[in-house]
Design a protein around this motif. Structure first.
Motif: not given
Length: 266
Positions: A192-212
Motif C-alpha cells: 500500500x505504501x508503494x501504491x500510494x507513492x506511485x499515485x503521488x508521483x504519477x498523479x493518477x489512481x494506482x491499484x495494489x496487487x499482491x502476486x503469490x
C-alpha cells in the motif's frame, strides 16, 4: 557490397530484427508483430529486403520509420542511467546474488527463491504487452525500497508486489502475510505504501496487487481492503479488465514512470 547482418533484439517490449552494415551501422529494422520494415536509408532497400527474406512472413509495409510515440521520444531524451525500461524482474536481487560469495555451510539463502518468484511474475506481466500494456520492473524509491513491478495498461496503473511461496501454504491476515512456518511479514502494508507513492508521483489512481508465486495453498480469510490478491498463474486476468486509460494516456504515464528521476526527486 558485403552482406548485411540481421540481429534479433527486444526494444520497448517488442521483438525486432535489426539490419546493419558490417561496420555496425543500422540501416533498417523489421517489426514482425506490426508487419513493418522501417528503412533508415532508402539506398539499401533492395539489400535489406534480401537479408530479411528468410524471416518475413505475410504482407509487410516498407518505408521510413513511423513517427515516434510519446514514450519513444522520452526514451530518446533519457540518459541510459536514468532509463528504467531495461530493468529485468528482480534486477536488484540479481546484482546482489551475482556478487555473493557462497559458503558451503552457510544458512539457506531465501533470495534465490525470491528472484525466481519475481521472474515468474515479471514474465507473466510482460506477456500483457501485446494487449497494449507497458511494464517496468524493480523501480527504485527513496531509501532502499523498491516497487517489484509497475504495470500500465488499458485497465489502469498497478503496483505489484511478489511473494515467493515455493509450494508452501500462504496465509493472508491483513496487514501481514505468512508463508509456511516463517515469521509473518508486513507485505500488504509495504504494498500500500508503494501504491500510494506511485499515485503521488504519477498523479493518477494506482491499484495494489499482491502476486503469490507458486503457493501450495492460498488462504485469504477476509479480502485485504483495496488489494487484489493473485496467484502468478492468474496475472493474465489483468488484461481482461475493463478499459480505463486510452493508448495515449498509457504512453504518457509510462514515459514518466520509466525515468528514474521521477521516483527519486518527488
Amino acid at each position: 557490397m558485403s552482406a548485411l547482418r540481421v540481429t534479433p533484439a527486444r526494444r520497448g517490449g517488442r521483438d525486432r530484427l535489426w539490419v546493419s552494415l558490417p561496420d555496425g551501422r543500422s540501416v533498417a529494422w523489421y517489426d514482425p508483430a506490426g508487419g513493418r520494415i522501417s528503412l533508415l536509408s532508402e539506398g539499401y532497400e533492395d539489400e535489406v529486403l534480401d537479408a530479411l527474406a528468410p524471416y518475413v512472413t505475410g504482407r509487410v509495409t516498407v518505408g521510413p520509420p513511423p513517427v515516434p510515440t510519446a514514450s519513444e521520444l522520452a526514451r530518446l531524451a533519457l540518459h541510459p542511467d536514468d532509463d528504467l525500461a531495461p530493468n529485468r524482474p528482480g534486477e536488484a536481487l540479481r546484482g546482489v546474488l551475482d556478487g555473493l560469495v557462497r559458503h558451503r555451510f552457510a544458512r539457506p539463502d531465501p533470495r534465490p527463491a525470491e528472484l525466481a518468484a519475481q521472474q515468474r511474475v515479471g514474465d507473466a506481466l510482460d506477456g500483457l504487452e501485446g494487449a497494449g500494456w507497458r511494464v517496468l520492473h524493480c523501480v527504485p524509491l527513496p531509501g532502499a525500497a523498491r516497487i517489484d513491478h509497475l504495470a500500465v495498461g488499458p485497465a489502469g496503473v498497478f503496483v505489484v508486489r511478489t511473494v515467493a511461496a515455493r509450494g508452501r501454504r500462504v496465509r493472508i491476515a491483513d496487514p501481514v502475510v505468512a508463508v509456511g512456518r516463517a515469521e509473518p511479514q508486513p507485505h500488504l502494508r509495504r504494498l500500500r505504501q508503494a501504491a500510494d507513492r506511485a499515485a503521488h508521483v504519477l498523479a493518477t489512481g494506482v491499484r495494489p496487487v499482491l502476486a503469490v508465486a507458486g503457493p501450495g495453498r492460498l488462504e485469504v480469510p477476509r479480502g485485504p481492503d483495496g488489494v487484489t490478491v493473485l496467484r502468478d498463474g492468474e496475472i493474465p486476468s489483468l488484461g481482461r479488465l475493463g478499459g480505463v486509460l486510452k493508448p495515449a494516456e498509457v504512453d504518457s504515464l509510462y514515459a514518466a514512470a520509466r525515468d528514474r528521476r521521477t521516483w527519486l526527486a518527488a
